[in-house]
Design an enzyme around this catalytic site. Structure first.
Site, PDB file in Angstrom:
ATOM      1  N   GLU A  25     -13.085  25.881  -5.063  1.00  0.00           N
ATOM      2  CA  GLU A  25     -13.850  25.224  -6.170  1.00  0.00           C
ATOM      3  C   GLU A  25     -13.892  23.532  -5.686  1.00  0.00           C
ATOM      4  O   GLU A  25     -12.399  23.346  -6.032  1.00  0.00           O
ATOM      5  CB  GLU A  25     -14.243  25.918  -8.003  1.00  0.00           C
ATOM      6  CG  GLU A  25     -14.702  27.098  -7.978  1.00  0.00           C
ATOM      7  CD  GLU A  25     -15.076  27.212  -9.092  1.00  0.00           C
ATOM      8  OE1 GLU A  25     -16.163  28.296  -9.649  1.00  0.00           O
ATOM      9  OE2 GLU A  25     -13.963  27.360 -10.096  1.00  0.00           O
TER      10      GLU A  25
ATOM     11  N   GLU B 271     -11.151  38.576  -8.440  1.00  0.00           N
ATOM     12  CA  GLU B 271     -11.844  37.374  -7.883  1.00  0.00           C
ATOM     13  C   GLU B 271     -10.866  36.516  -7.332  1.00  0.00           C
ATOM     14  O   GLU B 271      -9.438  36.238  -8.333  1.00  0.00           O
ATOM     15  CB  GLU B 271     -13.085  36.393  -9.157  1.00  0.00           C
ATOM     16  CG  GLU B 271     -13.615  35.683  -8.443  1.00  0.00           C
ATOM     17  CD  GLU B 271     -14.538  35.076  -9.543  1.00  0.00           C
ATOM     18  OE1 GLU B 271     -14.779  35.498 -10.672  1.00  0.00           O
ATOM     19  OE2 GLU B 271     -14.331  33.310 -10.082  1.00  0.00           O
TER      20      GLU B 271
END
Ligand code: NAG
Ligand code: NAG
Ligand code: NAG
Ligand code: NAG
Ligand code: NAG
Ligand code: NAG
Ligand code: NAG
Ligand code: NAG
Length: 273
Positions: free
Chosen positions: A129, A125
């Site tokens: 964010e 991943e």
């Protein structure tokens, strides 16, 4: 993904240390190639294309996995109007090393998280964010084979702030380095060696998701709410993030990617021409 249900708890270590970094690897996948042979192959993007979100993108390329996303002159609009909203889109294709350039204006608001995630079938991943409670920085993170560590997160200042205008957030990912750029400035460099001796270096075909969710929803674990900057107050919404465009380049040019063993190593992944 990005929905509350499959977000796991923040690592207790981070809480004990009083550090509120976000350390939640994704924990589910339809068929995990680390665990079994014979998972379906991943459809490859195999090309370079700039998706301009002033209109609904081709159904063959993207799917909406939660809620509704509007496509306007502002780009793709992802809005939280009420509790439970977490509109999200995801590519139907995978890239196996590549480049992603996003033009993005993120949502302000306490407890609101704007995010991009690249995620593979074996849970490698890569993330951007943004906390709506903090309009000055972006958080970057990576996980390898579903494993992470709060020390791997890196926060970077965004000149001019994240919520008032569009900025260029670009990732460049190869078998030898992963690089994050903000408005052309190279802010982060990760090598396989630095990622637990390549064990946790993202190195398998990944799909891209874009979405917004309420990390400050009262049903979230306390650690998540604290990390998100506090509880979300839905009466102060709606909360909207905008993605004007998303240029994606796949560095491989096959039609599909096939895990040939259960190692998850990039060398084991076959590019089907
Ligand atoms: C593999 O499958 C077993 C049994 O279903 C499960 O307990 C384990 O968590 C799986 N491991 C991975 C990496 O998915
Ligand atoms: C935003 O985050 C940065 C980095 O963690 C921190 O230095 C800054 O004080 C935060 N600002 C706000 C308004 O929370
Ligand atoms: C780092 O790699 C070792 C194997 O070399 C593994 O035992 C350990 O769990 C990995 N660390 C993390 C955080 O996954
Ligand atoms: C995370 O990294 C720190 C610093 O290297 C280490 O002390 C800690 O054990 C690691 N935690 C996990 C869960 O791997
Ligand atoms: C990365 O891939 C290229 C092309 O497949 C290869 O030539 C190169 O040796 C690889 N780099 C590393 C560090 O293995
Ligand atoms: C966005 O940033 C990347 C990385 O620096 C750069 O290669 C690209 O040219 C930038 N895009 C535009 C339209 O300026
Ligand atoms: C939520 O926002 C509304 C409108 O600004 C305000 O009246 C209310 O007191 C807020 N609720 C909480 C719990 O802060
Ligand atoms: C994927 O690799 C496995 C293991 O080598 C092989 O058995 C399978 O036929 C391959 N699948 C495709 C579609 O090539």
């Amino acid at each position: 993904m990005l929905s509350m249900s499959i977000r796991s708890l923040i690592l207790p270590a981070a809480l004990l240390l009083g550090t509120l970094q976000h350390v939640e690897a994704q924990t589910t996948t339809a068929c995990n190639p680390l665990n079994t042979t014979g998972c379906p192959t991943d459809p490859a993007f195999g090309t370079d294309y700039n998706f301009v979100f002033n209109t609904t993108p081709a159904e063959g390329a993207w799917e909406t996995t939660a809620g509704t996303v509007d496509y306007t002159d502002n780009g793709a609009e992802f809005t939280i109007n009420k509790q439970g909203d977490s509109p999200t889109i995801r590519t139907k294709f995978y890239i196996f090393f590549g480049r992603v350039e996003l033009w993005w204006k993120v949502a302000p608001g306490q407890g609101i998280i704007s995010s991009m995630m690249l995620l593979s079938d074996d849970l490698d991943e890569v993330d951007w964010e943004f906390l709506g409670a903090n309009g000055t920085v972006v958080e970057t993170n990576y996980f390898g084979k579903g494993k992470g560590n709060y020390t791997w997160e890196g926060d970077y200042a965004v000149s001019g702030g994240t919520t008032s205008d569009y900025h260029n957030y670009t990732l460049d990912w190869t078998n030898s380095s992963l690089n994050w750029y903000i408005d052309g400035e190279h802010v982060r460099h990760l090598t396989p060696e630095a990622a637990n001796n390549s064990v946790n270096y993202p190195q398998s075909p990944m799909r891209l998701s874009l979405g917004i969710w309420a990390g400050g929803d009262p049903t979230e674990p306390l650690g998540t709410i604290e990390w998100a900057g506090g509880e979300t107050n839905y009466s102060n919404g709606p909360y909207t993030m905008y993605v004007k465009s998303c240029r994606i380049t796949d560095y491989n040019t096959g039609t599909a990617y096939n895990y040939t063993d259960m190692s998850g190593d990039w060398q084991s992944i076959e590019v089907i021409k």
